[in-house]
Write a protein that holds these residues in place. Structure first.
Motif, PDB file in Angstrom:
ATOM      1  N   GLU A  26       0.825  -1.203   0.000  1.00  0.00           N
ATOM      2  CA  GLU A  26       0.000   0.000   0.000  1.00  0.00           C
ATOM      3  C   GLU A  26       0.864   1.258   0.000  1.00  0.00           C
ATOM      4  N   TYR A  27       2.003   1.216   0.659  1.00  0.00           N
ATOM      5  CA  TYR A  27       2.939   2.350   0.618  1.00  0.00           C
ATOM      6  C   TYR A  27       3.365   2.638  -0.820  1.00  0.00           C
ATOM      7  N   ARG A  55       1.836   1.759  -3.579  1.00  0.00           N
ATOM      8  CA  ARG A  55       0.669   2.196  -4.354  1.00  0.00           C
ATOM      9  C   ARG A  55       0.336   3.653  -4.068  1.00  0.00           C
ATOM     10  N   ARG A  56       0.335   3.999  -2.786  1.00  0.00           N
ATOM     11  CA  ARG A  56      -0.078   5.349  -2.385  1.00  0.00           C
ATOM     12  C   ARG A  56       0.966   6.407  -2.751  1.00  0.00           C
TER      13      ARG A  56
END
Length: 248
Positions: A76-77, A79-80
């Protein structure tokens, strides 16, 4: 702790994080990242990309074998912060969103605390963010069947049991199988070395995990890159057979 990056085949690197592995596939200026370690492995992950001459910005996609925190940690890091697509088998997408969680429970770990290595492993899990709530906001299923249009041209292979949507990745041209947790070569809670299944408490459905060894045995390759343990060299079919015998 430094990232332990091992060149195992052309454009293929196995990285040993803190108890969990990930794989970097390179092609020119772009890379594919298969798994991301624990949340606490983030600096090791970034260091491993630098060690192969790459960077987070160059990651074309993150492929996840399965959505346990020790493999999903920095997905998620990436992706974000960098807009990196996070791709999984369609059955694993809701798991990555944390619509549900197929993971060993605290109670089960405590009941197995008498087993060698379990309590030190559990302490490491807590220190490394293994119990954190880290959903991926927008995970996506693979866009099509067959080889993915990504560095390394990995072919997803559905190997359910450890989780419903667990996937291995086959690199036919390199003779490599990235097996995730469907087939490993070691683990802090195991006292045997070489091809094996993880201890039973870790599998969502043990019978399907054992059955998926037959799927792995059909893949042509002589380099096995597991989610836990060292690289295993030799026919993947024999590694799968040995793990099956040990699981009886």
């Amino acid at each position: 702790m430094r990232a332990n990056v091992q060149h195992v085949a052309d454009g293929t690197y196995l990285v040993h994080g803190s108890n969990t592995n990930w794989v970097i596939l390179t092609d020119g200026d772009e890379v594919t990242l298969v798994d991301t370690g624990y949340p606490g492995d983030r600096q090791l992950l970034l260091d491993s990309l630098a060690a192969v001459g790459s960077s987070p910005e160059a990651v074309a996609a993150v492929l996840i074998t399965h959505a346990h925190n020790d493999h999903l940690g920095s997905a998620e890091y990436l992706r974000r912060v960098h807009g990196t697509p996070v791709l999984l088998h369609e059955a694993e997408v809701p798991h990555a969103r944390r619509d549900f969680l197929h993971q060993v429970t605290v109670g089960t770990v405590l009941r197995n605390g008498w087993r060698p290595g379990v309590l030190p492993w559990a302490a490491h899990v807590i220190r490394s963010g293994g119990t954190a709530h880290l959903p991926v906001a927008s995970p996506a299923p693979f866009p099509a069947a067959g080889p993915l249009d990504l560095p390394g041209r990995p072919v997803p292979v559905h190997t359910p049991g450890h989780t419903d949507g667990h996937c291995a990745y086959h690199l036919p041209g390199a003779g490599v199988v990235i097996s995730g947790d469907a087939l490993v070569s070691g683990h802090p809670t195991s006292r045997i070395e070489g091809p094996q299944l993880l201890p039973d408490m870790f599998h969502h459905e043990r019978a399907r995990t054992v059955a998926s060894l037959d799927i792995l045995a059909e893949l042509d390759g002589d380099v096995l890159l597991p989610g836990h343990g060292p690289v295993h060299r030799g026919p993947v079919r024999e590694a799968a057979r040995l793990a099956g015998e040990r699981a009886r």
